[in-house]
Design a protein around this motif. Structure first.
Motif, mmCIF file in Angstrom:
data_model
loop_
_atom_site.group_PDB
_atom_site.id
_atom_site.type_symbol
_atom_site.label_atom_id
_atom_site.label_comp_id
_atom_site.label_asym_id
_atom_site.label_seq_id
_atom_site.Cartn_x
_atom_site.Cartn_y
_atom_site.Cartn_z
ATOM 1 N N ASN A 1 6.336 15.285 31.712
ATOM 2 C CA ASN A 1 6.232 15.170 30.085
ATOM 3 C C ASN A 1 7.605 14.258 29.630
ATOM 4 O OD1 ASN A 1 7.472 15.960 27.478
ATOM 5 N ND2 ASN A 1 5.371 16.611 27.283
ATOM 6 N N LYS A 2 8.498 14.409 30.330
ATOM 7 C CA LYS A 2 9.722 13.771 30.298
ATOM 8 C C LYS A 2 9.593 12.425 30.370
ATOM 9 C CE LYS A 2 13.722 14.580 32.240
ATOM 10 N NZ LYS A 2 14.497 13.289 32.726
ATOM 11 N N ASP A 3 8.913 12.253 31.658
ATOM 12 C CA ASP A 3 8.812 10.824 32.345
ATOM 13 C C ASP A 3 7.905 9.980 31.230
ATOM 14 O OD1 ASP A 3 8.975 8.701 33.829
ATOM 15 O OD2 ASP A 3 7.172 9.517 35.114
ATOM 16 N N GLY A 4 6.756 10.504 30.761
ATOM 17 C CA GLY A 4 5.537 9.761 30.102
ATOM 18 C C GLY A 4 5.337 9.978 28.789
ATOM 19 N N LEU B 1 10.411 4.098 23.008
ATOM 20 C CA LEU B 1 11.449 4.744 22.281
ATOM 21 C C LEU B 1 12.615 5.041 23.097
ATOM 22 C CD1 LEU B 1 12.620 5.973 19.365
ATOM 23 C CD2 LEU B 1 11.363 8.194 20.277
ATOM 24 N N VAL B 2 12.151 6.160 24.307
ATOM 25 C CA VAL B 2 12.956 7.044 25.082
ATOM 26 C C VAL B 2 13.699 6.165 25.798
ATOM 27 C CG1 VAL B 2 13.119 9.070 26.641
ATOM 28 C CG2 VAL B 2 11.751 8.907 24.478
ATOM 29 N N TYR B 3 12.939 5.381 26.736
ATOM 30 C CA TYR B 3 13.523 4.627 27.758
ATOM 31 C C TYR B 3 13.902 3.206 27.613
ATOM 32 C CZ TYR B 3 12.509 8.606 30.503
ATOM 33 O OH TYR B 3 12.488 10.043 30.875
ATOM 34 N N GLU B 4 13.418 2.413 26.709
ATOM 35 C CA GLU B 4 13.543 1.021 26.351
ATOM 36 C C GLU B 4 14.403 0.629 25.203
ATOM 37 O OE1 GLU B 4 9.614 -0.268 26.558
ATOM 38 O OE2 GLU B 4 9.198 0.535 28.598
ATOM 39 N N GLU C 1 17.024 10.099 32.291
ATOM 40 C CA GLU C 1 16.399 10.143 33.786
ATOM 41 C C GLU C 1 16.850 11.422 34.586
ATOM 42 O OE1 GLU C 1 16.018 5.783 32.916
ATOM 43 O OE2 GLU C 1 17.389 7.499 32.485
ATOM 44 N N ASP C 2 18.122 11.516 34.314
ATOM 45 C CA ASP C 2 18.875 12.636 35.201
ATOM 46 C C ASP C 2 18.980 13.988 34.571
ATOM 47 O OD1 ASP C 2 19.351 10.752 37.181
ATOM 48 O OD2 ASP C 2 21.246 10.011 36.241
ATOM 49 N N LEU C 3 18.691 14.054 33.345
ATOM 50 C CA LEU C 3 18.635 15.402 32.494
ATOM 51 C C LEU C 3 17.443 16.315 33.002
ATOM 52 C CD1 LEU C 3 20.170 16.710 30.283
ATOM 53 C CD2 LEU C 3 18.286 15.778 28.799
ATOM 54 N N ARG C 4 17.663 17.390 33.030
ATOM 55 C CA ARG C 4 16.513 18.335 33.580
ATOM 56 C C ARG C 4 15.562 18.535 32.180
ATOM 57 N NH1 ARG C 4 16.996 20.511 38.208
ATOM 58 N NH2 ARG C 4 18.846 20.666 39.110
ATOM 59 N N GLN D 1 17.753 3.076 12.765
ATOM 60 C CA GLN D 1 16.410 2.453 13.395
ATOM 61 C C GLN D 1 15.699 3.302 14.280
ATOM 62 O OE1 GLN D 1 18.051 0.475 16.798
ATOM 63 N NE2 GLN D 1 16.043 0.075 17.581
ATOM 64 N N ILE D 2 16.502 4.328 15.047
ATOM 65 C CA ILE D 2 15.798 5.415 15.572
ATOM 66 C C ILE D 2 15.162 6.501 14.921
ATOM 67 C CG2 ILE D 2 16.152 7.194 17.476
ATOM 68 C CD1 ILE D 2 18.044 5.175 18.862
#
Length: 926
Positions: free
Chosen positions: A587-590, A715-718, A754-757, A841-842
């Protein structure tokens, strides 16, 4: 807020469509909340003064206006009130609203219990979910023999984990359970006027004690603290209700012979090393001792009570020869029991069990009546109990055998001497480094990490067939390698000491390839749990977690099952291979939509692969409490699995605050266990066998997932600066100060998402009431899909919702999470972001997506408002928000103070208290 004269639930009004029974239940719930609210209000007034009480009420009323209408005037008024408060006043206010959330939870839980007990409309008994499923099975043509056969090979395993989302202390939970018990007694017992007065006083005493009990832990939990907390749920529920559930099901089937014990408790607490450096071999040994101590103490308590009950005299009732022999072997020489063979037999069993505890080096408080030989296994212990059972039944005393003895025999079968099956888990990268160090030392010139995947597989397969050990006393290994080897040696010791069920699984986190699984097999061989002939004493379980890994898992397992050396290990385990699927990291990934879809597709692919290889698949679902981590109603989640994915066996994690909400009350716990059993039966025998729905459904879902993935990742990664926005607009930094778990919040010391649990990621979004991981990307995905498919449009998506359980469950969970969100409150957290352009913006994108997601969700479901199809939860959310929202507003003000470096320790303590209260109000937050 909390006095009798104030409308505690002015917002809680039933819908006209609800029947009279629902209206009555709703009224009783309101009465319980008013009772507890009035007592809490009196406590606040007595302990803190009328000024604090009046301030609480002003904040509540203003918050209601702000929540309903995003009223700017109410917002300004609220900010004025909060700004004018001292830190000391703020902490008192926070405690009042937090405790109300806790008390409202108690009232709701009691109302749920009341509904379970209440007869259906017309006075007929209300059947349980399991009763209904059994009736459905019989109507489908399954008789008692077939159902007994099903439960003979079935496995339903809730696995308790210590994932840190339970913010309550056990001391708080104990007080809350005492309050719940008092409410329950008022419900079930006809009290005299004096008893009502005494009950009222006891409630006031418990609420006052709760008010004066520290909500926050002063010290950080150790792993063994977490183990002890987990074991308390065995006292509350599992030790009693697991045997009762089996016995009740046995009676419902009404078939000769005993039902197989299909319900097996599992645990990660004390065995999960992934990212937790505090779980060591010694901690694992301590965990197993604590578990064994608890279950053997329980057996001894039951034997003590059983001995008191079985006062059967030899001259008044016949006994079997084997019972006579068992009694004669007893070391009990008391003349008072000389003519009571059952008591003598129980004394002998008791003596052997205490000797067993000594052999296993576990602590017990009871002492034997004399010396005796320890049991070699739990099976031997049960065989002695079976002697009692057969003697009673053969001499016309079956009704006695069906009492405490029956439940004790079942408990021994379910819990053995180990209590819970402890999984050991570690990240694949750690296994890789450990094996690399061993191989490089054993094979001069070797550089394992430099090998290709194919070369690694070939080398590892060869080593599995070799009888040569890899480790050497002449080599100095790294601390990490020594620690890992110690854990595997500890697992081997546990098998020898407690039996193979003590540690039956070794789970590989972040499994990405065949070598990850073979590395674990090699480490197990090093300690004797795998032998060179191809036999394994433990299940090797890959955990696929990211979107990429879920997409690859079917191919990986296809190649693994085709690999001769590994297939021999699977065959030695009865031809069953367990695969774990991770909901949190995917879920955090995608994002929510893509995670759910890729999990579903992974299951379809795995079912196909395993059927082709003739291997039985057992899925282990790593679900969290929140929707953003795979949470939601267990029954719906299991039944919505693709055909063939359950097949009689399932394991599911139970995490954090979900454990206490499901299993701290025995009656609720029993119901939840029945739900798991019923859903497993339903999904295995009564669902269509095809592994996938119609092709056009799959195609549409693929496209929706792709569009949602693009929106979420965008949103989250880009988006540049998103991580800065996240860390500034949530309580992620402050969550780390809570002593709610032994494991660190991040895998690495960075601020990268990416490194957060996954747990603090979801927990943080819940605190600011956005719940972003549970819905973001859905609205824009639907909008874009309809634009691309105008000929199908909304009507097709509405068909998906009606006809496809997976899609219906996906939307139902989103419905729940969006109902608990509040864009008005989230806007206040956005203001914590110092960069105005970044904030606008966000948060502007998030606000648009939130509105769009709700609009499209309601259109597809055909509803006019969120939670329209779940009136019970709708009422719950509606009546608790006026008490929950102020905690968010206060949290924002305290965060401003804390981040402005206010040195007052009460500021951070106030933030921690708000985290506690908000978590209690939302219930499933992590």
């Amino acid at each position: 807020m909390l006095s009798q004269s104030m409308p505690l639930n002015a917002e809680l009004r039933p819908n006209r469509a609800e029947d009279a029974q629902a209206l009555e239940e709703d009224t009783r719930l309101r009465n319980d909340i008013r009772l507890l609210g009035r007592i809490l209000g009196d406590t606040v007034r007595d302990q803190e003064g009328a000024d604090v009480f009046d301030l609480v009420e002003r904040i509540r009323q203003t918050s209601i206006r702000f929540h309903r209408d995003e009223d700017r005037q109410a917002r300004a008024e609220l900010e004025t009130i909060l700004d004018s408060m001292s830190i000391s006043e703020t902490v008192r206010i926070v405690r009042a609203f937090s405790y109300f959330s806790h008390l409202a939870n108690i009232a709701e839980d009691q109302n749920n219990i009341r509904q379970m007990r209440a007869p259906a409309v017309g006075g007929a008994p209300r059947p349980s979910v399991l009763d209904q499923t059994l009736a459905h099975a019989r109507n489908a043509g399954f008789g008692a023999v077939e159902l007994k056969r099903f439960f003979g090979y079935a496995l339903v395993s809730p696995v308790l984990t210590a994932h840190p989302t339970e913010v309550r202390r056990k001391s708080t939970m104990d007080r809350e359970m005492a309050i719940a018990a008092l409410l329950d007694r008022r419900e079930r017992v006809q009290l005299s006027p004096d008893e009502v007065a005494a009950s009222d006083e006891q409630l006031r005493r418990e609420v006052l004690t709760l008010w004066q009990t520290n909500l926050l832990r002063r010290t950080k939990l150790t792993v063994l603290d977490e183990v002890a907390n987990g074991l308390s749920f065995y006292d509350y529920t599992f030790l009693h209700e697991v045997p009762r559930l089996h016995s009740a099901l046995e009676d419902r089937l009404n078939e000769e012979g005993e039902l197989g014990s299909f319900l097996r408790m599992g645990s990660w607490i004390g065995g999960d090393r992934d990212g937790n450096p505090f779980v060591t071999a010694d901690v694992m040994r301590g965990t197993l001792r604590l578990q064994s101590s608890r279950v053997i103490s329980f057996y001894l308590e039951e034997l003590h009570a059983l001995g008191a009950e079985l006062s059967i005299a030899a001259h008044l009732a016949d006994i079997s020869e084997e019972l006579r022999a068992l009694a004669e072997r007893s070391p009990d020489t008391s003349p008072h029991r000389s003519g009571e063979p059952y008591r003598l037999a129980v004394s002998g069993i008791y003596a052997r069990l205490t000797a067993t505890a000594a052999k296993l080096d576990v602590e017990i408080t009871r002492r034997p009546v004399g010396a005796a030989a320890p049991y070699a296994s739990a099976r031997e212990f049960k065989s002695d109990l079976d002697v009692l059972d057969r003697s009673l039944i053969s001499n016309n005393s079956r009704v006695i055998a069906r009492g405490r003895l029956r439940l004790l025999r079942r408990a021994v079968d379910c819990f053995g001497f180990h209590l819970a099956r402890l999984d050991i888990r570690q990240n694949s990268a750690v296994h890789e480094r450990t094996v690399a160090e061993l191989l490089d030392a054993a094979i001069p010139g070797m550089s394992y990490l430099a090998l290709s995947e194919d070369a690694r597989v070939a080398l590892l397969s060869s080593e599995l067939r070799s009888a040569r050990p890899l480790t050497s006393s002449f080599v100095k290994y790294s601390e990490e390698t020594l620690s890992e080897l110690a854990v595997f040696h500890g697992a081997a010791e546990a098998h020898a000491k407690f039996g193979p069920d003590a540690i039956p699984q070794c789970i590989i986190s972040m499994c990405k390839g065949m070598s990850d699984m073979l590395e674990v097999a090699l480490l197990l061989k090093e300690v004797g749990l795998v032998d060179p002939s191809g036999r394994s004493a433990i299940n090797i379980v890959p955990l696929f977690e990211t979107i990429e890994d879920l997409q690859a898992c079917s191919g990986i397992m296809d190649r693994m099952l085709a690999l001769h050396d590994y297939r021999k290990l699977v065959d030695s385990r009865g031809g069953v291979q367990e695969v774990m699927l991770g909901y949190s990291d995917s879920n955090k990934d995608g994002g929510f939509v893509t995670s759910g879809w890729e999990l579903y597709k992974a299951e379809i692919g795995l079912v196909d692969v395993f059927e082709r290889h003739g291997v039985r698949l057992r899925l282990f679902h790593g679900r969290g409490g929140s929707v953003g981590r795979g949470g939601g109603p267990s029954y719906d989640a299991i039944v919505a699995q693709p055909g063939g994915a359950v097949n009689g066996q399932i394991r599911i994690t139970e995490q954090g605050e979900i454990i206490s909400s499901k299993y701290s009350n025995a009656e609720v716990g029993r119901s939840n266990l029945e739900i798991l059993a019923a859903a497993t039966l339903e999904a295995s025998l009564l669902q269509p066998r095809q592994s996938a729905p119609r092709r056009e459904y799959l195609t549409a879902m693929d496209e929706l997932s792709s569009l949602a993935f693009k929106a979420y990742r965008g949103l989250v990664y880009e988006t540049e600066g998103f991580s800065d926005y996240f860390w500034a607009s949530t309580v992620i930094t402050e969550i780390a100060t809570l002593n709610i778990g032994s494991r660190p919040a991040s895998r690495k010391k960075t601020r990268a998402i990416e490194d957060l649990r996954a747990i603090p990621w979801v927990f943080s979004w819940a605190q600011c009431r956005l719940m972003l991981p549970g819905w973001y990307g859905f609205g824009s995905a639907v909008e874009a899909w309809i634009a691309e498919h105008p000929e199908q449009g909304m009507a097709f998506l509405q068909e998906l919702y009606r006809e496809w359980p997976f899609f219906r469950m996906l939307l139902s969970n989103m419905d729940m999470v969006l109902a608990k969100s509040s864009i008005a409150i989230a806007s206040r957290y956005a203001e914590l972001v110092p960069d105005v352009d970044l904030r606008e913006q966000i948060f502007g994108r998030i606000r648009r997506e939130w509105h769009l997601s709700i609009e499209t969700l309601l259109d597809i479901m055909g509803h006019e408002r969120l939670l329209q199809g779940n009136p019970l939860l709708e009422r719950s959310v509606r009546h608790r928000f006026p008490y929950l929202d102020p905690l968010n507003h206060v949290q924002v003000e305290l965060l401003k103070e804390h981040r402005a470096n206010n040195p007052d320790e009460a500021v951070l303590r106030g933030i921690q208290l708000t985290i506690n209260g908000i978590s209690a109000g939302l219930r499933n937050t992590g």
